[in-house]
Design an enzyme around this catalytic site. Structure first.
Site, PDB file in Angstrom:
ATOM      1  CE  LYS A 164      -7.221   0.516   3.910  1.00 25.01           C
ATOM      2  NZ  LYS A 164      -6.062   1.145   4.864  1.00 25.01           N
ATOM      3  CD  GLU A 179      -2.047   1.310   2.862  1.00 23.66           C
ATOM      4  OE1 GLU A 179      -3.152   1.513   3.226  1.00 23.66           O
ATOM      5  OE2 GLU A 179      -2.007   0.389   3.637  1.00 23.66           O
ATOM      6  CB  CYS A 185      -3.659  -1.877   5.324  1.00 22.46           C
ATOM      7  SG  CYS A 185      -2.844  -1.537   5.788  1.00 22.46           S
TER       8      CYS A 185
END
Length: 280
Positions: A106, A40, A142
């Site tokens: 995300k 990321e 993440c």
């Protein structure tokens, strides 16, 4: 299939970050990898004015990554920032290479441990997968790793491999949580999990950056039964994992969690097995 995990420390310097991508992608291809995964925020580290550096998926950053992947004949997965809503950005993964073009925004934003990603980032709304050599990969970023339903949705969409790209903020117990969560998501879904974090700046001799998420390292490839197939140290590294995708059927025969799962509705009632997949 060989997968390369490129654990780097990105900075605010986009040209320098691209050089890291170029160097690691070339080394990955030389090692025979079909896919190389970066963390990321590869394009630009957190702690910088992201709205000023965000670019669309047809912008210069993405185009030079596409050119590199085409030149090398390898699929590159990495984190970048694209324009979002109300002056914010989207925390985007781009997967690009021969026959592959996919992006993922995300879904679960990191509003935890004193950090508020939603202040600067617009959340994504849908899953994304891509296929290489007959194998389907699912994408995640993440904080997503704390939400099993996303990984189950990827598996329901055919994913044999779940990729998670991270800039995992350090703190008490955080490295242990990272290890536990990537194993859990592999076991939840009987998929391979390829987890690529930013390297630990402290281990690399770099100063800390307060509460800004950076990385703890310890990238890894995990089997569908939770075994470590390859692991990286805290420092910058290139790790090659060999995934025996043909073994997936055997793993799912031994541990048929996807077939056995039953959705529990709001009233507490269980649906029939195999009717559980919900796409975010």
């Amino acid at each position: 299939m060989k997968i390369a995990i490129a654990q780097i420390n990105s900075t605010s310097d986009l040209p320098a970050n691209f050089e890291l991508v170029s160097d690691h992608a070339r080394r990955a291809r030389e090692a025979g990898a079909a896919v190389v995964v970066f963390p990321e925020a590869t394009m630009c580290a957190f702690g910088n004015p992201l709205a000023e550096i965000a670019q669309p998926l047809d912008g210069p950053w993405a185009q030079q990554v596409r050119t590199l992947s085409a030149e090398l004949g390898i699929v590159i997965v990495h984190g970048m920032f694209t324009p979002g809503e109300d002056g914010r950005v989207r925390n985007t993964l781009l997967a690009t290479g021969p026959g592959v073009e996919a992006s993922y925004d995300k879904i679960h934003l990191y509003d935890a441990f004193g950090f508020a990603e939603s202040d600067t980032v617009t959340a994504g709304e849908s899953i994304a997968t891509f296929e290489v050599e007959g194998t389907v990969f699912g994408l995640s970023t993440c904080y997503d790793v704390r939400f099993p339903d996303l990984y189950r949705a990827n598996a329901a969409a055919g994913a044999a491999v779940n990729i998670v790209c991270a800039s995992w903020g350090d703190g008490p117990g955080k490295a242990g949580q990272w290890d536990t969560l990537i194993r859990a998501r592999a076991l939840d879904t009987t998929t391979f999990v390829v987890a690529c974090d930013q390297a630990d700046p402290a281990a690399s001799g770099k100063p800390a950056a307060g509460s800004t998420p950076l990385g703890v390292g310890h990238s890894a490839a995990i089997s569908p039964l939770g075994q470590t197939l390859a692991a990286a140290p805290p420092t910058p590294s290139l790790t090659i994992a060999d995934l025996d995708v043909a073994s997936l059927g055997d793993a799912r025969g031994k541990l048929p969690v996807l077939a056995n799962t039953r959705r529990i509705d709001a009233a507490g009632s269980a649906a029939a097995p195999g009717t559980t997949a919900v796409h975010p």
